[in-house]
Enzyme design. Structure first.
Site, PDB file in Angstrom:
ATOM      1  N   ARG A   5      47.595  38.454  39.858  1.00  0.00           N
ATOM      2  CA  ARG A   5      46.587  37.393  39.811  1.00  0.00           C
ATOM      3  C   ARG A   5      46.626  36.795  38.414  1.00  0.00           C
ATOM      4  O   ARG A   5      46.533  37.490  37.423  1.00  0.00           O
ATOM      5  CB  ARG A   5      45.196  37.941  40.109  1.00  0.00           C
ATOM      6  CG  ARG A   5      45.045  38.455  41.531  1.00  0.00           C
ATOM      7  CD  ARG A   5      43.618  38.915  41.775  1.00  0.00           C
ATOM      8  NE  ARG A   5      43.467  39.581  43.040  1.00  0.00           N
ATOM      9  CZ  ARG A   5      42.938  39.010  44.140  1.00  0.00           C
ATOM     10  NH1 ARG A   5      42.521  37.767  44.104  1.00  0.00           N
ATOM     11  NH2 ARG A   5      42.829  39.701  45.250  1.00  0.00           N
ATOM     12  N   TYR A  11      34.662  41.813  36.110  1.00  0.00           N
ATOM     13  CA  TYR A  11      34.633  40.803  35.053  1.00  0.00           C
ATOM     14  C   TYR A  11      33.186  40.508  34.678  1.00  0.00           C
ATOM     15  O   TYR A  11      32.406  40.115  35.543  1.00  0.00           O
ATOM     16  CB  TYR A  11      35.175  39.463  35.551  1.00  0.00           C
ATOM     17  CG  TYR A  11      36.568  39.401  36.061  1.00  0.00           C
ATOM     18  CD1 TYR A  11      37.564  38.813  35.289  1.00  0.00           C
ATOM     19  CD2 TYR A  11      36.897  39.846  37.334  1.00  0.00           C
ATOM     20  CE1 TYR A  11      38.852  38.703  35.777  1.00  0.00           C
ATOM     21  CE2 TYR A  11      38.179  39.739  37.821  1.00  0.00           C
ATOM     22  CZ  TYR A  11      39.157  39.166  37.040  1.00  0.00           C
ATOM     23  OH  TYR A  11      40.430  39.048  37.519  1.00  0.00           O
ATOM     24  N   HIS A  51      44.864  32.561  34.630  1.00  0.00           N
ATOM     25  CA  HIS A  51      43.771  31.617  34.834  1.00  0.00           C
ATOM     26  C   HIS A  51      42.950  31.369  33.572  1.00  0.00           C
ATOM     27  O   HIS A  51      42.830  32.242  32.725  1.00  0.00           O
ATOM     28  CB  HIS A  51      42.813  32.136  35.905  1.00  0.00           C
ATOM     29  CG  HIS A  51      43.474  32.488  37.189  1.00  0.00           C
ATOM     30  ND1 HIS A  51      43.170  33.626  37.881  1.00  0.00           N
ATOM     31  CD2 HIS A  51      44.432  31.860  37.913  1.00  0.00           C
ATOM     32  CE1 HIS A  51      43.900  33.689  38.973  1.00  0.00           C
ATOM     33  NE2 HIS A  51      44.684  32.632  39.011  1.00  0.00           N
ATOM     34  N   ARG A  94      27.856  67.972  33.826  1.00  0.00           N
ATOM     35  CA  ARG A  94      27.650  67.035  34.934  1.00  0.00           C
ATOM     36  C   ARG A  94      28.660  65.901  34.953  1.00  0.00           C
ATOM     37  O   ARG A  94      28.891  65.273  35.968  1.00  0.00           O
ATOM     38  CB  ARG A  94      26.244  66.426  34.859  1.00  0.00           C
ATOM     39  CG  ARG A  94      25.127  67.440  34.941  1.00  0.00           C
ATOM     40  CD  ARG A  94      23.823  66.820  34.548  1.00  0.00           C
ATOM     41  NE  ARG A  94      23.876  66.436  33.130  1.00  0.00           N
ATOM     42  CZ  ARG A  94      22.972  65.691  32.511  1.00  0.00           C
ATOM     43  NH1 ARG A  94      21.931  65.240  33.171  1.00  0.00           N
ATOM     44  NH2 ARG A  94      23.093  65.411  31.235  1.00  0.00           N
ATOM     45  N   LYS A 142      35.472  36.554  28.808  1.00  0.00           N
ATOM     46  CA  LYS A 142      35.398  37.597  29.826  1.00  0.00           C
ATOM     47  C   LYS A 142      35.487  38.958  29.157  1.00  0.00           C
ATOM     48  O   LYS A 142      36.129  39.101  28.119  1.00  0.00           O
ATOM     49  CB  LYS A 142      36.580  37.503  30.814  1.00  0.00           C
ATOM     50  CG  LYS A 142      36.716  36.212  31.561  1.00  0.00           C
ATOM     51  CD  LYS A 142      37.993  36.226  32.384  1.00  0.00           C
ATOM     52  CE  LYS A 142      38.265  34.896  33.025  1.00  0.00           C
ATOM     53  NZ  LYS A 142      39.575  34.872  33.693  1.00  0.00           N
ATOM     54  N   HIS A 156      44.177  34.409  31.435  1.00  0.00           N
ATOM     55  CA  HIS A 156      44.045  35.818  31.782  1.00  0.00           C
ATOM     56  C   HIS A 156      44.653  36.088  33.148  1.00  0.00           C
ATOM     57  O   HIS A 156      44.531  35.272  34.063  1.00  0.00           O
ATOM     58  CB  HIS A 156      42.564  36.222  31.808  1.00  0.00           C
ATOM     59  CG  HIS A 156      42.342  37.585  32.371  1.00  0.00           C
ATOM     60  ND1 HIS A 156      41.898  37.779  33.664  1.00  0.00           N
ATOM     61  CD2 HIS A 156      42.553  38.811  31.837  1.00  0.00           C
ATOM     62  CE1 HIS A 156      41.827  39.078  33.893  1.00  0.00           C
ATOM     63  NE2 HIS A 156      42.216  39.729  32.802  1.00  0.00           N
ATOM     64  N   GLU A 177      38.985  24.545  36.546  1.00  0.00           N
ATOM     65  CA  GLU A 177      39.895  25.679  36.693  1.00  0.00           C
ATOM     66  C   GLU A 177      41.321  25.224  36.415  1.00  0.00           C
ATOM     67  O   GLU A 177      41.747  24.160  36.845  1.00  0.00           O
ATOM     68  CB  GLU A 177      39.807  26.237  38.117  1.00  0.00           C
ATOM     69  CG  GLU A 177      40.732  27.396  38.343  1.00  0.00           C
ATOM     70  CD  GLU A 177      40.707  27.899  39.775  1.00  0.00           C
ATOM     71  OE1 GLU A 177      41.088  29.056  39.970  1.00  0.00           O
ATOM     72  OE2 GLU A 177      40.333  27.148  40.682  1.00  0.00           O
ATOM     73  N   LYS A 205      49.234  29.177  44.662  1.00  0.00           N
ATOM     74  CA  LYS A 205      48.658  28.479  43.505  1.00  0.00           C
ATOM     75  C   LYS A 205      49.128  29.134  42.204  1.00  0.00           C
ATOM     76  O   LYS A 205      49.568  28.447  41.282  1.00  0.00           O
ATOM     77  CB  LYS A 205      47.129  28.490  43.583  1.00  0.00           C
ATOM     78  CG  LYS A 205      46.455  27.840  42.377  1.00  0.00           C
ATOM     79  CD  LYS A 205      44.953  27.761  42.514  1.00  0.00           C
ATOM     80  CE  LYS A 205      44.340  29.113  42.284  1.00  0.00           C
ATOM     81  NZ  LYS A 205      42.874  29.091  42.231  1.00  0.00           N
ATOM     82  N   ASP A 206      49.060  30.470  42.133  1.00  0.00           N
ATOM     83  CA  ASP A 206      49.443  31.153  40.905  1.00  0.00           C
ATOM     84  C   ASP A 206      50.948  31.096  40.638  1.00  0.00           C
ATOM     85  O   ASP A 206      51.372  31.110  39.489  1.00  0.00           O
ATOM     86  CB  ASP A 206      48.982  32.611  40.930  1.00  0.00           C
ATOM     87  CG  ASP A 206      47.484  32.743  40.739  1.00  0.00           C
ATOM     88  OD1 ASP A 206      46.828  31.747  40.376  1.00  0.00           O
ATOM     89  OD2 ASP A 206      46.959  33.853  40.955  1.00  0.00           O
ATOM     90  N   GLN A 231      27.530  35.853  34.762  1.00  0.00           N
ATOM     91  CA  GLN A 231      28.049  36.269  36.059  1.00  0.00           C
ATOM     92  C   GLN A 231      28.776  37.591  35.896  1.00  0.00           C
ATOM     93  O   GLN A 231      29.319  37.885  34.835  1.00  0.00           O
ATOM     94  CB  GLN A 231      29.084  35.258  36.591  1.00  0.00           C
ATOM     95  CG  GLN A 231      28.565  34.225  37.497  1.00  0.00           C
ATOM     96  CD  GLN A 231      29.663  33.278  37.995  1.00  0.00           C
ATOM     97  OE1 GLN A 231      29.379  32.130  38.122  1.00  0.00           O
ATOM     98  NE2 GLN A 231      30.856  33.720  38.254  1.00  0.00           N
TER      99      GLN A 231
END
Length: 184
Positions: free
Chosen positions: A59, A132, A62, A23, A72, A119, A143, A168-169, A46
């Site tokens: 991305r 995450y 951060h 399966r 994380k 990260h 942040e 921003k990044d 979260q």
């Protein structure tokens, strides 16, 4: 679950150990008890998902500053990404070191990102989806980030040009080893 140490202090990869039959397979992707055997106490508060339509999307890098530093566990459920972490803990033996790994739906590997680590990732395929598990609630006032191509780290990314990246990044300032580390 198979836990493997990385070159960075406290960071590990998590590999599935599937039980297969006609399966498909069944595998454990998170086990608090197994992580604790490796000194990782991780409480999920979260679960976040990031979807990336295009290859060469970047991305990161951060993190959240204390007292809202977060751990994380990052995995890729669709497509593939090159996932990178940087140890920003001033008291760490691997301070300013980085580690990169391909996470994909195919290899079904996850990366545990300790507190005090930046990260980020680059997509290697179109339609890459990242999940995450996070140990801290998002705190916008805490942040922060470091630039993906800062010479202080020398990260070897798969792609250097033609990236899809937020302003921003791409505009985080230069990292200062003397004042930029995090104390957790």
């Amino acid at each position: 679950m198979k836990i493997c140490r990385t070159s960075l202090q406290k960071a590990v990869t998590i590999e599935l150990e599937p039980i297969r039959d006609e399966r498909g397979f069944f595998a454990r992707s998170f086990c608090k008890r197994t992580l604790e055997q490796y000194g990782i106490v991780f409480d999920v508060v979260q679960c976040n998902v990031a979807f990336n339509k295009h290859v060469r999307t970047l991305r990161g890098m951060h993190f959240q500053s204390p007292p809202f530093g977060e751990e994380k566990i990052v995995s890729c459920s669709s497509g593939a990404v090159y996932d990178v972490i940087i140890d920003l803990n001033q008291n760490s033996d691997t301070f300013c070191g980085w580690f990169g790994i391909t996470l994909s739906a195919e290899n079904q590997t996850a990366l545990y990102v300790p507190k005090g680590f930046a990260h980020g990732y680059q997509t290697l395929t179109e339609n890459a989806q990242i999940t995450y598990l996070v140990s801290q609630y998002y705190a916008p006032a805490y942040e922060s980030g470091v630039r993906w191509n800062d010479r202080a780290f020398g990260i070897q990314w798969p792609f250097q040009e033609d990236l899809l990246i937020s302003s921003k990044d791409s505009n985080w300032g230069d990292f200062d080893r003397e004042t930029g580390g995090i104390i957790i």
